[in-house]
Design a protein around this motif. Structure first.
Motif, PDB file in Angstrom:
ATOM      1  N   SER A  27       0.857  -1.191   0.000  1.00  0.00           N
ATOM      2  CA  SER A  27       0.000   0.000   0.000  1.00  0.00           C
ATOM      3  C   SER A  27       0.890   1.238   0.000  1.00  0.00           C
ATOM      4  CB  SER A  27      -0.910   0.025   1.232  1.00  0.00           C
ATOM      5  OG  SER A  27      -0.158   0.264   2.400  1.00  0.00           O
ATOM      6  N   GLU A  28       0.291   2.351  -0.375  1.00  0.00           N
ATOM      7  CA  GLU A  28       1.025   3.610  -0.393  1.00  0.00           C
ATOM      8  C   GLU A  28       1.495   3.988   1.009  1.00  0.00           C
ATOM      9  OE1 GLU A  28       0.297   8.285  -1.494  1.00  0.00           O
ATOM     10  OE2 GLU A  28      -0.957   6.790  -2.467  1.00  0.00           O
ATOM     11  N   ALA A  29       0.674   3.725   2.011  1.00  0.00           N
ATOM     12  CA  ALA A  29       1.040   4.045   3.397  1.00  0.00           C
ATOM     13  C   ALA A  29       2.272   3.252   3.830  1.00  0.00           C
ATOM     14  CB  ALA A  29      -0.131   3.761   4.333  1.00  0.00           C
ATOM     15  N   GLU A  30       2.332   1.973   3.465  1.00  0.00           N
ATOM     16  CA  GLU A  30       3.501   1.156   3.799  1.00  0.00           C
ATOM     17  C   GLU A  30       4.749   1.678   3.098  1.00  0.00           C
ATOM     18  OE1 GLU A  30       1.442  -3.214   4.552  1.00  0.00           O
ATOM     19  OE2 GLU A  30       2.604  -2.867   2.743  1.00  0.00           O
ATOM     20  N   ALA A  34       8.160   3.201   4.838  1.00  0.00           N
ATOM     21  CA  ALA A  34       9.473   2.607   4.562  1.00  0.00           C
ATOM     22  C   ALA A  34      10.458   3.640   4.018  1.00  0.00           C
ATOM     23  CB  ALA A  34       9.334   1.448   3.584  1.00  0.00           C
ATOM     24  N   LEU A  35       9.951   4.714   3.391  1.00  0.00           N
ATOM     25  CA  LEU A  35      10.815   5.733   2.783  1.00  0.00           C
ATOM     26  C   LEU A  35      11.156   6.876   3.737  1.00  0.00           C
ATOM     27  CD1 LEU A  35       9.240   5.970  -0.778  1.00  0.00           C
ATOM     28  CD2 LEU A  35      11.347   4.801  -0.102  1.00  0.00           C
ATOM     29  N   ILE A 128       8.006   9.448  -7.614  1.00  0.00           N
ATOM     30  CA  ILE A 128       8.205   8.443  -8.666  1.00  0.00           C
ATOM     31  C   ILE A 128       7.909   7.047  -8.121  1.00  0.00           C
ATOM     32  CG2 ILE A 128       9.956   7.293 -10.088  1.00  0.00           C
ATOM     33  CD1 ILE A 128      11.252  10.135 -10.387  1.00  0.00           C
ATOM     34  N   LEU A 129       8.402   6.742  -6.929  1.00  0.00           N
ATOM     35  CA  LEU A 129       8.179   5.425  -6.335  1.00  0.00           C
ATOM     36  C   LEU A 129       6.698   5.189  -6.031  1.00  0.00           C
ATOM     37  CD1 LEU A 129      11.298   5.301  -3.994  1.00  0.00           C
ATOM     38  CD2 LEU A 129      10.948   4.003  -6.093  1.00  0.00           C
ATOM     39  N   VAL A 130       6.004   6.200  -5.538  1.00  0.00           N
ATOM     40  CA  VAL A 130       4.573   6.079  -5.259  1.00  0.00           C
ATOM     41  C   VAL A 130       3.795   5.904  -6.569  1.00  0.00           C
ATOM     42  CG1 VAL A 130       2.534   7.329  -4.414  1.00  0.00           C
ATOM     43  CG2 VAL A 130       4.630   7.285  -3.044  1.00  0.00           C
ATOM     44  N   ASP A 131       4.140   6.677  -7.593  1.00  0.00           N
ATOM     45  CA  ASP A 131       3.480   6.528  -8.899  1.00  0.00           C
ATOM     46  C   ASP A 131       3.666   5.109  -9.432  1.00  0.00           C
ATOM     47  OD1 ASP A 131       2.694   9.182  -8.825  1.00  0.00           O
ATOM     48  OD2 ASP A 131       4.219   9.866 -10.253  1.00  0.00           O
ATOM     49  N   TYR A 132       4.865   4.560  -9.290  1.00  0.00           N
ATOM     50  CA  TYR A 132       5.137   3.199  -9.756  1.00  0.00           C
ATOM     51  C   TYR A 132       4.285   2.188  -8.990  1.00  0.00           C
ATOM     52  CZ  TYR A 132       7.453  -1.273 -10.391  1.00  0.00           C
ATOM     53  OH  TYR A 132       7.706  -2.604 -10.638  1.00  0.00           O
TER      54      TYR A 132
END
Length: 145
Positions: A27-30, A34-35, A128-132
């Motif tokens: 999920s985006e929240a996870e 992590a970031l 970029i990572l969230v979009d991916y």
């Protein structure tokens, strides 16, 4: 990561951190959790979010900035992201130019500045990572577009 529910529309991915740890994110929240340490990544450190060997985004720290490449398929599907035409990049270049002082120092700073493909901010890499992970289009411009 516990506590966050898996979004059924988003296939899980593996996040490889520079310390060598790999975390499964669903999920985006996870992913955002992590970031949290992304800004503390040292120069040369690489972050990779992947769903397979030919389906990933890799970001590499280059001093104060980042470069990022996405791949969704064979080697011909590689996409390089660029900071040009983004507000972050324009504001950073203007700040650096004003701080340089004289016109000759400004010219020298412009010549030695990294190319836009190596000038992504930490926030842009996170985007970029969230979009991916979401699986949609990237909101950061790609090189040559």
């Amino acid at each position: 990561m516990t506590g966050a529910r898996h979004d059924p529309d988003v296939p899980p991915a593996m996040l490889a951190l520079p310390e060598g740890d790999a975390v499964r994110v669903a999920s985006e929240a996870e992913l955002r959790a992590a970031l949290k340490t992304l800004s503390r990544t040292g120069s040369g450190g690489t972050i990779m979010l992947s769903r397979g060997p030919q389906d990933h985004v890799r970001a590499t720290r280059r001093g104060e900035t980042w470069s990022a490449v996405a791949r969704r398929g064979g080697w011909w599907t590689s996409t390089t992201f660029t900071a040009s035409m983004t507000t972050d990049h324009g504001a950073r270049r203007a700040r650096e130019s004003r701080a340089a002082g004289t016109i000759w120092r400004r010219i020298a700073a412009a010549i030695t500045a990294p190319p836009p493909e190596y000038a992504l901010s930490t926030a842009q890499v996170e985007t970029i990572l969230v979009d991916y992970l979401r699986g949609g289009r990237f909101s950061i411009p790609v090189s040559g577009a």
